[in-house]
Design a protein around this motif. Structure first.
Motif, PDB file in Angstrom:
ATOM      1  N   VAL A 271     -10.033  63.408  -6.200  1.00 50.32           N
ATOM      2  CA  VAL A 271     -10.280  62.039  -5.751  1.00 50.32           C
ATOM      3  C   VAL A 271     -11.447  62.044  -4.764  1.00 50.32           C
ATOM      4  N   ARG A 272     -12.409  61.178  -5.015  1.00 49.58           N
ATOM      5  CA  ARG A 272     -13.591  61.114  -4.151  1.00 49.58           C
ATOM      6  C   ARG A 272     -13.191  60.718  -2.728  1.00 49.58           C
ATOM      7  N   PRO A 273     -13.576  61.500  -1.721  1.00 50.19           N
ATOM      8  CA  PRO A 273     -13.225  61.144  -0.338  1.00 50.19           C
ATOM      9  C   PRO A 273     -13.784  59.766   0.040  1.00 50.19           C
ATOM     10  N   ILE A 274     -13.001  59.012   0.781  1.00 51.62           N
ATOM     11  CA  ILE A 274     -13.433  57.693   1.242  1.00 51.62           C
ATOM     12  C   ILE A 274     -14.089  57.856   2.602  1.00 51.62           C
ATOM     13  N   LEU A 275     -15.361  57.591   2.676  1.00 50.10           N
ATOM     14  CA  LEU A 275     -16.087  57.697   3.938  1.00 50.10           C
ATOM     15  C   LEU A 275     -15.726  56.530   4.849  1.00 50.10           C
ATOM     16  N   HIS A 280     -13.734  49.543   4.152  1.00 49.59           N
ATOM     17  CA  HIS A 280     -13.518  48.123   3.886  1.00 49.59           C
ATOM     18  C   HIS A 280     -13.935  47.731   2.479  1.00 49.59           C
ATOM     19  N   ASN A 281     -14.706  48.560   1.819  1.00 50.95           N
ATOM     20  CA  ASN A 281     -15.070  48.308   0.420  1.00 50.95           C
ATOM     21  C   ASN A 281     -14.043  48.872  -0.553  1.00 50.95           C
ATOM     22  N   GLN A 282     -13.206  49.798  -0.069  1.00 53.75           N
ATOM     23  CA  GLN A 282     -12.277  50.469  -0.970  1.00 53.75           C
ATOM     24  C   GLN A 282     -10.807  50.298  -0.590  1.00 53.75           C
ATOM     25  N   ALA A 283     -10.535  49.572   0.489  1.00 50.62           N
ATOM     26  CA  ALA A 283      -9.144  49.384   0.902  1.00 50.62           C
ATOM     27  C   ALA A 283      -8.972  47.997   1.508  1.00 50.62           C
ATOM     28  N   TYR A 284      -7.783  47.450   1.328  1.00 54.05           N
ATOM     29  CA  TYR A 284      -7.478  46.126   1.875  1.00 54.05           C
ATOM     30  C   TYR A 284      -6.021  46.114   2.324  1.00 54.05           C
ATOM     31  N   ARG A 285      -5.753  45.400   3.404  1.00 58.05           N
ATOM     32  CA  ARG A 285      -4.385  45.303   3.903  1.00 58.05           C
ATOM     33  C   ARG A 285      -4.078  43.874   4.327  1.00 58.05           C
ATOM     34  N   ALA A 286      -2.794  43.546   4.360  1.00 57.78           N
ATOM     35  CA  ALA A 286      -2.364  42.205   4.767  1.00 57.78           C
ATOM     36  C   ALA A 286      -0.878  42.248   5.098  1.00 57.78           C
ATOM     37  N   GLN A 287      -0.410  41.173   5.729  1.00 57.71           N
ATOM     38  CA  GLN A 287       1.002  40.998   6.106  1.00 57.71           C
ATOM     39  C   GLN A 287       1.530  39.741   5.443  1.00 57.71           C
ATOM     40  N   TYR A 288       2.818  39.755   5.083  1.00 57.21           N
ATOM     41  CA  TYR A 288       3.369  38.522   4.518  1.00 57.21           C
ATOM     42  C   TYR A 288       3.638  37.506   5.625  1.00 57.21           C
ATOM     43  N   ALA A 289       3.308  36.259   5.312  1.00 57.45           N
ATOM     44  CA  ALA A 289       3.588  35.135   6.196  1.00 57.45           C
ATOM     45  C   ALA A 289       4.816  34.404   5.668  1.00 57.45           C
ATOM     46  N   ILE A 323     -12.281  59.214  -9.302  1.00 54.36           N
ATOM     47  CA  ILE A 323     -11.951  60.615  -9.517  1.00 54.36           C
ATOM     48  C   ILE A 323     -13.201  61.322 -10.025  1.00 54.36           C
ATOM     49  N   ASP A 324     -13.679  62.249  -9.240  1.00 61.77           N
ATOM     50  CA  ASP A 324     -14.934  62.925  -9.571  1.00 61.77           C
ATOM     51  C   ASP A 324     -14.673  64.168 -10.420  1.00 61.77           C
ATOM     52  N   ASN A 325     -14.324  63.913 -11.668  1.00 61.15           N
ATOM     53  CA  ASN A 325     -14.270  65.016 -12.626  1.00 61.15           C
ATOM     54  C   ASN A 325     -14.863  64.543 -13.949  1.00 61.15           C
ATOM     55  N   TRP A 326     -14.907  65.435 -14.912  1.00 62.06           N
ATOM     56  CA  TRP A 326     -15.591  65.144 -16.172  1.00 62.06           C
ATOM     57  C   TRP A 326     -14.945  63.974 -16.913  1.00 62.06           C
ATOM     58  N   ARG A 327     -13.621  63.922 -16.894  1.00 65.25           N
ATOM     59  CA  ARG A 327     -12.903  62.906 -17.673  1.00 65.25           C
ATOM     60  C   ARG A 327     -13.068  61.503 -17.093  1.00 65.25           C
ATOM     61  N   TRP A 328     -13.054  61.376 -15.765  1.00 67.35           N
ATOM     62  CA  TRP A 328     -12.912  60.054 -15.159  1.00 67.35           C
ATOM     63  C   TRP A 328     -14.111  59.596 -14.335  1.00 67.35           C
ATOM     64  N   ALA A 442      -2.514  64.399  -1.024  1.00 72.83           N
ATOM     65  CA  ALA A 442      -2.262  62.957  -0.971  1.00 72.83           C
ATOM     66  C   ALA A 442      -2.589  62.395   0.409  1.00 72.83           C
ATOM     67  N   TRP A 443      -2.238  63.130   1.469  1.00 71.65           N
ATOM     68  CA  TRP A 443      -2.589  62.672   2.813  1.00 71.65           C
ATOM     69  C   TRP A 443      -4.104  62.638   2.993  1.00 71.65           C
ATOM     70  N   THR A 444      -4.802  63.582   2.408  1.00 67.79           N
ATOM     71  CA  THR A 444      -6.257  63.626   2.526  1.00 67.79           C
ATOM     72  C   THR A 444      -6.900  62.375   1.944  1.00 67.79           C
ATOM     73  N   VAL A 445      -6.293  61.832   0.891  1.00 68.98           N
ATOM     74  CA  VAL A 445      -6.827  60.619   0.265  1.00 68.98           C
ATOM     75  C   VAL A 445      -6.723  59.422   1.213  1.00 68.98           C
ATOM     76  N   VAL A 446      -5.581  59.261   1.866  1.00 69.32           N
ATOM     77  CA  VAL A 446      -5.345  58.033   2.632  1.00 69.32           C
ATOM     78  C   VAL A 446      -5.672  58.156   4.116  1.00 69.32           C
ATOM     79  N   ASP A 447      -5.814  59.360   4.637  1.00 66.29           N
ATOM     80  CA  ASP A 447      -6.046  59.528   6.079  1.00 66.29           C
ATOM     81  C   ASP A 447      -7.244  58.737   6.608  1.00 66.29           C
ATOM     82  N   PRO A 448      -8.415  58.747   5.948  1.00 67.30           N
ATOM     83  CA  PRO A 448      -9.545  57.983   6.492  1.00 67.30           C
ATOM     84  C   PRO A 448      -9.245  56.497   6.627  1.00 67.30           C
TER      85      PRO A 448
END
Length: 493
Positions: A271-275, A280-289, A323-328, A442-448
């Protein structure tokens, strides 16, 4: 038939044990999947005796039992049960626990299920180790750890270091109940048992892949835990990245545990690391009202008991990954999860590209729809393949049609994910359990993302309860014609 063992359940009086583990054990009993020498010892802090525990288990199992409870099965099941009161943070109590097991002459093979808070994993394992309950000189010893494993990559590393002093990796079973679901395993069967799909399963034909987990319930009694966790940790890191790995991984050399887990690790590491600048271009969050769910008015997240009134904890999270591999290479993977949505639903939706030349576009007003494959994980267990076909009549007009397979079994063949996983622990089959390097990846993907969000405490977007999430999440899509798919039917939201 699995071999004899003593199954020791820590936190046995808690919600997970009463709603999942004990009913799962009962159904294993009903289907004769346990040898007579399997004993189930509940550990709790309440001042109960064995009879009180058995009555409590009966009350918990009765509404969950598929096909109802029979006296014969219930009697066999209850004969396995015992209760032991102890303080899991008191080292001396573990010596008493060992004496109790030995005095009853129960099997030397032991599985310790830690249905505890994540901060109690290490102390419990350390006390088990000091009491020599993890030594395998007279039988195997296995420890089952519920999620989450750590709070981020660093805490997961520190936890693993503490466990390593007393446990080998082969003794460690990091459970993810999602991997025990029948349709999750069907993903692998669909991919690797059907040759016609393999040539299409790559960047040349697939436009994008979506994974959606929606819940129509609020945080409820989990508010204390959830407000320190959030949707990213609670669902995406621990469950949905596992679905991503199964959908996208390369074919394993075999279905043996290590071969399967090797491919999942390789996928997550691709999985390509998220810089930081791209969060903000690759993740979004919100709370239910406030809003309406299933016809009932419900409060906002900040109004839930146990939630900090200034909390910016997300109850909705969405990700775009590559995903930075040949298939994807170049194919976006969209993942989202949210609470207080209109329905409970988990689906994996694969959208294919349009044909290079659309011959029939000029003969109709509406643009032809793309092909989709939609896996219904829960509650509907299904596979839907959407194709374009000619409408009946003299004119060449096309319409979207589908091939649908409903895969949910009847009472005799259906099962809960925990049933298979509890059985796999006895068998020593680790295929559906997580290896540490898998957790780390998996933690490496979401930590940033988590690090960026932790510094943004002034504002969080909201979405009305009963809606399919925030409008702002649509900005993650690469193209205007891409949209979130919440339904098994073709319409996007």
């Amino acid at each position: 038939m699995p071999e004899a063992c003593t199954y020791v359940v820590f936190g046995a009086t808690g919600n997970l044990s009463m709603t999942k583990l004990m009913p799962a054990f009962y159904h294993l009993e009903k289907h004769n999947r346990l040898t007579d020498e399997v004993k189930i010892l509940a550990i709790g802090r309440r001042d109960w005796d064995r009879d009180e525990w058995i009555e409590t288990v009966k009350e918990a199992v009765m509404p969950k039992a598929r096909g109802g409870i029979t006296d014969e099965v219930c009697d066999r099941f209850c004969s396995r049960l015992d209760y032991f009161k102890m303080d899991i943070l008191n080292a001396q109590d573990y010596l008493k626990l060992k004496e109790h097991i030995e005095a009853n002459n129960w099997p030397n093979n032991m599985a310790f299920y830690l249905s505890l808070g994540p901060d109690q994993f290490a102390p419990a394992v350390e006390h088990l180790g000091e009491a020599k309950l993890l030594r395998e000189d007279s039988g195997w010893r296995r420890v089952v750890l519920e999620k989450p494993f750590g709070y981020d990559a660093e805490s997961a590393k520190q936890l693993q270091k503490r466990l390593n002093k007393y446990l080998d990796e082969e003794q460690t079973y990091r459970i993810d109940h999602y991997l025990g679901k029948g349709m999750v395993q069907n993903l692998m069967v669909f991919r690797f048992a059907n040759l016609m799909m393999e040539p299409l399963w790559n960047r040349n034909y697939i436009d994008h892949i979506q994974i959606t987990h929606a819940e129509d319930k609020p945080v409820g009694t989990r508010a204390g835990y959830y407000d320190t966790s959030g949707a990213m940790r609670d669902m995406i890191q621990s469950h949905l990245l596992q679905l991503l790995a199964l959908v996208a991984m390369e074919p394993p050399a075999s279905m043996e545990a290590e071969a399967l887990r090797n491919e999942k690790v390789k996928l997550l590491q691709s999985v390509r690391p998220i810089l930081k600048k791209n969060v903000h271009n690759q993740a979004y969050r919100a709370q239910y009202a406030e809003g309406s769910v299933n016809g009932e008015q419900v409060p906002a997240y900040l109004q839930e008991p146990g939630v900090d009134k200034n909390s910016v904890t997300e109850t909705y999270a969405a990700l775009k990954l590559y995903i930075d591999n040949w298939r994807w290479a170049g194919v976006p993977f969209y993942i989202q999860t949210g609470k207080n949505m209109p329905k409970n639903r988990t689906i994996v939706a694969i959208r294919f590209k349009h044909p290079p030349k659309q011959f029939f576009r000029d003969s109709q007003v509406k643009k032809m729809e793309p092909n989709w494959i939609v896996f219904g994980i829960q509650p509907e267990e299904s596979i839907r393949i959407e194709l374009t076909a000619k409408q009946p009549g003299l004119e060449i007009m096309t319409e979207q049609t589908s091939l649908d397979a409903t895969l949910k079994g009847d009472v005799d063949t259906s099962y809960d994910a925990y049933e298979e996983l509890l059985l796999d622990v006895i068998k020593g089959d680790r295929s559906l359990f997580l290896r540490y390097d898998e957790v780390k990846a998996a933690w490496t993907v979401v930590d940033p993302i988590l690090q960026a969000w932790s510094s943004e405490t002034a504002y969080i977007d909201t979405y009305p309860s009963g809606s399919w999430g925030p409008e702002g999440a649509k900005k993650l899509f690469d193209h205007p014609e891409q949209c979130w798919r919440y339904h098994y039917t073709p319409e996007c939201a």
